[in-house]
Design an enzyme around this catalytic site. Sequence first.
Site, PDB file in Angstrom:
ATOM      1  N   TYR A   1      -1.585  -0.113  10.652  1.00 41.04           N
ATOM      2  CA  TYR A   1      -1.790  -0.534   9.257  1.00 41.04           C
ATOM      3  C   TYR A   1      -0.597  -0.100   8.403  1.00 41.04           C
ATOM      4  O   TYR A   1      -0.058  -0.888   7.624  1.00 41.04           O
ATOM      5  CB  TYR A   1      -3.094   0.046   8.704  1.00 41.04           C
ATOM      6  CG  TYR A   1      -3.329  -0.345   7.257  1.00 41.04           C
ATOM      7  CD1 TYR A   1      -3.672  -1.654   6.927  1.00 41.04           C
ATOM      8  CD2 TYR A   1      -3.183   0.581   6.220  1.00 41.04           C
ATOM      9  CE1 TYR A   1      -3.864  -2.031   5.599  1.00 41.04           C
ATOM     10  CE2 TYR A   1      -3.380   0.218   4.901  1.00 41.04           C
ATOM     11  CZ  TYR A   1      -3.721  -1.098   4.596  1.00 41.04           C
ATOM     12  OH  TYR A   1      -3.898  -1.470   3.284  1.00 41.04           O
TER      13      TYR A   1
ATOM     14  N   SER B   1       0.860  -1.194   0.000  1.00 38.35           N
ATOM     15  CA  SER B   1       0.000   0.000   0.000  1.00 38.35           C
ATOM     16  C   SER B   1       0.889   1.233   0.000  1.00 38.35           C
ATOM     17  O   SER B   1       2.035   1.178   0.464  1.00 38.35           O
ATOM     18  CB  SER B   1      -0.861   0.016   1.263  1.00 38.35           C
ATOM     19  OG  SER B   1      -1.490   1.279   1.438  1.00 38.35           O
TER      20      SER B   1
HETATM   21  P1  NDP Z   1     -11.464  -6.071   0.555  1.00 41.00           P
HETATM   22  O1  NDP Z   1     -11.892  -5.841   1.967  1.00 41.00           O
HETATM   23  O2  NDP Z   1     -12.444  -5.773  -0.530  1.00 41.00           O
HETATM   24  O3  NDP Z   1     -10.947  -7.567   0.392  1.00 41.00           O
HETATM   25  C1  NDP Z   1     -10.128  -8.175   1.359  1.00 41.00           C
HETATM   26  C2  NDP Z   1     -10.086  -9.665   1.122  1.00 41.00           C
HETATM   27  O4  NDP Z   1      -9.224 -10.277   2.095  1.00 41.00           O
HETATM   28  C3  NDP Z   1     -11.453 -10.318   1.253  1.00 41.00           C
HETATM   29  O5  NDP Z   1     -11.615 -11.259   0.220  1.00 41.00           O
HETATM   30  C4  NDP Z   1     -11.379 -11.028   2.608  1.00 41.00           C
HETATM   31  O6  NDP Z   1     -12.164 -12.214   2.542  1.00 41.00           O
HETATM   32  C5  NDP Z   1      -9.882 -11.383   2.670  1.00 41.00           C
HETATM   33  N1  NDP Z   1      -9.428 -11.610   4.035  1.00 41.00           N
HETATM   34  C6  NDP Z   1      -9.373 -10.718   5.055  1.00 41.00           C
HETATM   35  N2  NDP Z   1      -8.925 -11.324   6.175  1.00 41.00           N
HETATM   36  C7  NDP Z   1      -8.689 -12.623   5.848  1.00 41.00           C
HETATM   37  C8  NDP Z   1      -8.230 -13.744   6.579  1.00 41.00           C
HETATM   38  N3  NDP Z   1      -7.920 -13.672   7.875  1.00 41.00           N
HETATM   39  N4  NDP Z   1      -8.107 -14.941   5.926  1.00 41.00           N
HETATM   40  C9  NDP Z   1      -8.424 -15.028   4.619  1.00 41.00           C
HETATM   41  N5  NDP Z   1      -8.854 -14.003   3.887  1.00 41.00           N
HETATM   42  C10 NDP Z   1      -9.006 -12.818   4.498  1.00 41.00           C
HETATM   43  O7  NDP Z   1     -10.137  -5.202   0.381  1.00 41.00           O
HETATM   44  P2  NDP Z   1      -9.188  -4.908  -0.888  1.00 41.00           P
HETATM   45  O8  NDP Z   1      -9.472  -5.783  -2.028  1.00 41.00           O
HETATM   46  O9  NDP Z   1      -9.208  -3.433  -1.092  1.00 41.00           O
HETATM   47  O10 NDP Z   1      -7.789  -5.263  -0.234  1.00 41.00           O
HETATM   48  C11 NDP Z   1      -6.917  -6.265  -0.701  1.00 41.00           C
HETATM   49  C12 NDP Z   1      -5.514  -5.932  -0.244  1.00 41.00           C
HETATM   50  O11 NDP Z   1      -5.113  -4.690  -0.801  1.00 41.00           O
HETATM   51  C13 NDP Z   1      -5.356  -5.783   1.271  1.00 41.00           C
HETATM   52  O12 NDP Z   1      -4.134  -6.360   1.647  1.00 41.00           O
HETATM   53  C14 NDP Z   1      -5.340  -4.272   1.489  1.00 41.00           C
HETATM   54  O13 NDP Z   1      -4.615  -3.913   2.640  1.00 41.00           O
HETATM   55  C15 NDP Z   1      -4.647  -3.819   0.218  1.00 41.00           C
HETATM   56  N6  NDP Z   1      -4.903  -2.440  -0.203  1.00 41.00           N
HETATM   57  C16 NDP Z   1      -6.182  -1.928  -0.336  1.00 41.00           C
HETATM   58  C17 NDP Z   1      -6.361  -0.620  -0.749  1.00 41.00           C
HETATM   59  C18 NDP Z   1      -7.708   0.022  -0.854  1.00 41.00           C
HETATM   60  O14 NDP Z   1      -7.786   1.264  -0.835  1.00 41.00           O
HETATM   61  N7  NDP Z   1      -8.775  -0.720  -1.018  1.00 41.00           N
HETATM   62  C19 NDP Z   1      -5.217   0.223  -1.119  1.00 41.00           C
HETATM   63  C20 NDP Z   1      -3.936  -0.406  -0.917  1.00 41.00           C
HETATM   64  C21 NDP Z   1      -3.814  -1.689  -0.517  1.00 41.00           C
HETATM   65  P3  NDP Z   1     -13.011 -12.856   3.733  1.00 41.00           P
HETATM   66  O15 NDP Z   1     -13.528 -11.736   4.571  1.00 41.00           O
HETATM   67  O16 NDP Z   1     -14.077 -13.628   3.014  1.00 41.00           O
HETATM   68  O17 NDP Z   1     -12.027 -13.737   4.427  1.00 41.00           O
HETATM   69  C1  8X3 Z   2      -5.165   1.372   1.678  1.00 41.37           C
HETATM   70  C2  8X3 Z   2      -4.918   2.760   1.241  1.00 41.37           C
HETATM   71  O1  8X3 Z   2      -4.494   5.118   2.053  1.00 41.37           O
HETATM   72  O2  8X3 Z   2      -6.308   3.874   3.125  1.00 41.37           O
HETATM   73  O3  8X3 Z   2      -3.971   0.688   1.831  1.00 41.37           O
HETATM   74  O4  8X3 Z   2      -4.015   3.336   3.604  1.00 41.37           O
HETATM   75  S1  8X3 Z   2      -4.921   3.813   2.574  1.00 41.37           S
END
Ligand code: NDP
Ligand code: 8X3
Length: 248
Positions: free
Chosen positions: A148, A135
């Site tokens: 985070y 991120s």
């Molecule tokens: P979402 O919340 O849409 O998706 C997160 C996914 O992770 C879900 O499928 C969830 O599935 C799974 N997950 C969470 N905890 C667990 C666990 N303990 N075991 C297995 N699966 C798990 O978020 P994003 O798609 O946005 O995020 C994906 C990645 O990208 C993350 O690492 C996030 O930190 C990162 N990210 C996101 C950004 C954003 O702005 N959205 C920006 C930068 C990075 P379930 O709950 O079914 O287990």
């Molecule tokens: C998710 C993006 O800016 O909310 O990683 O941390 S931010």
Amino acid sequence: MKIALITGVSSGFGLETLKALVELDYKVIAIARREERLHKLQELYGDKVHPIVLDVRDKQAVFNAIDKLPQELTNISLLVNNAGLALGLDEFDSLDIEDIETMIDTNIKGFLYIARAVLPLMRKMQNAHVINLGSIAANVPYYGGNVYCGTKAFVAQFSKALRTDLRGSNIKVTNIAPGLCKTEFSEVRFKGDVKKADGVYENTKYIQAKDIAKIITFIISLPEHININEIELMPVTQTWAGTFSEKI
Ligand code: NDP
Ligand code: 8X3
């Protein structure tokens, strides 16, 4: 047929990446906790998806799941280590201790269990690629980001260190570091408070999960001799806020 393993396929980046990889004729080992969503994926994609209901924080379950993969699915050439979350946006000293632990257990420990369990299989491949979801939070501290931000700094540095360990192999390592993207991320961060979550994306143009999937398919389409170490991206509408000086 190529085999990919993606964590966090029930939503956001993981889900869109799964769809894109199926289009590219990958068979996807699809990991998340929400069983009903995995069922739907299997209904949609049949045997192109091998769903595993798994909490990446459960060390034993992670190693068992990889151990028990059917032989024909052990040729994993792509790992998208994506499952992760942020909880809360509070100053560190008022952050819930359980939320602190959940972020560390998921974004660092669970992330490492997956990498540690899958890499030995990837070592056996001619060519393979580990894509980690970091991120901008790794490089850009922001108010309430504390733990985070720290977990994503871990992902960024670990990605480089892993690539260093893998010298002499044909395994690539890439850290993708996005900024503001609309997924379930904010809803999770604000524990189901949709109004608060929607506020994050109000009156702005954010990145979409499909954009991240596009970036992943671009990275894996590059020639064998190129390793993208890191990609950092933001929506055009997002920039840095600068430093803050308290008025005294
Ligand atoms: P979402 O919340 O849409 O998706 C997160 C996914 O992770 C879900 O499928 C969830 O599935 C799974 N997950 C969470 N905890 C667990 C666990 N303990 N075991 C297995 N699966 C798990 O978020 P994003 O798609 O946005 O995020 C994906 C990645 O990208 C993350 O690492 C996030 O930190 C990162 N990210 C996101 C950004 C954003 O702005 N959205 C920006 C930068 C990075 P379930 O709950 O079914 O287990
Ligand atoms: C998710 C993006 O800016 O909310 O990683 O941390 S931010």
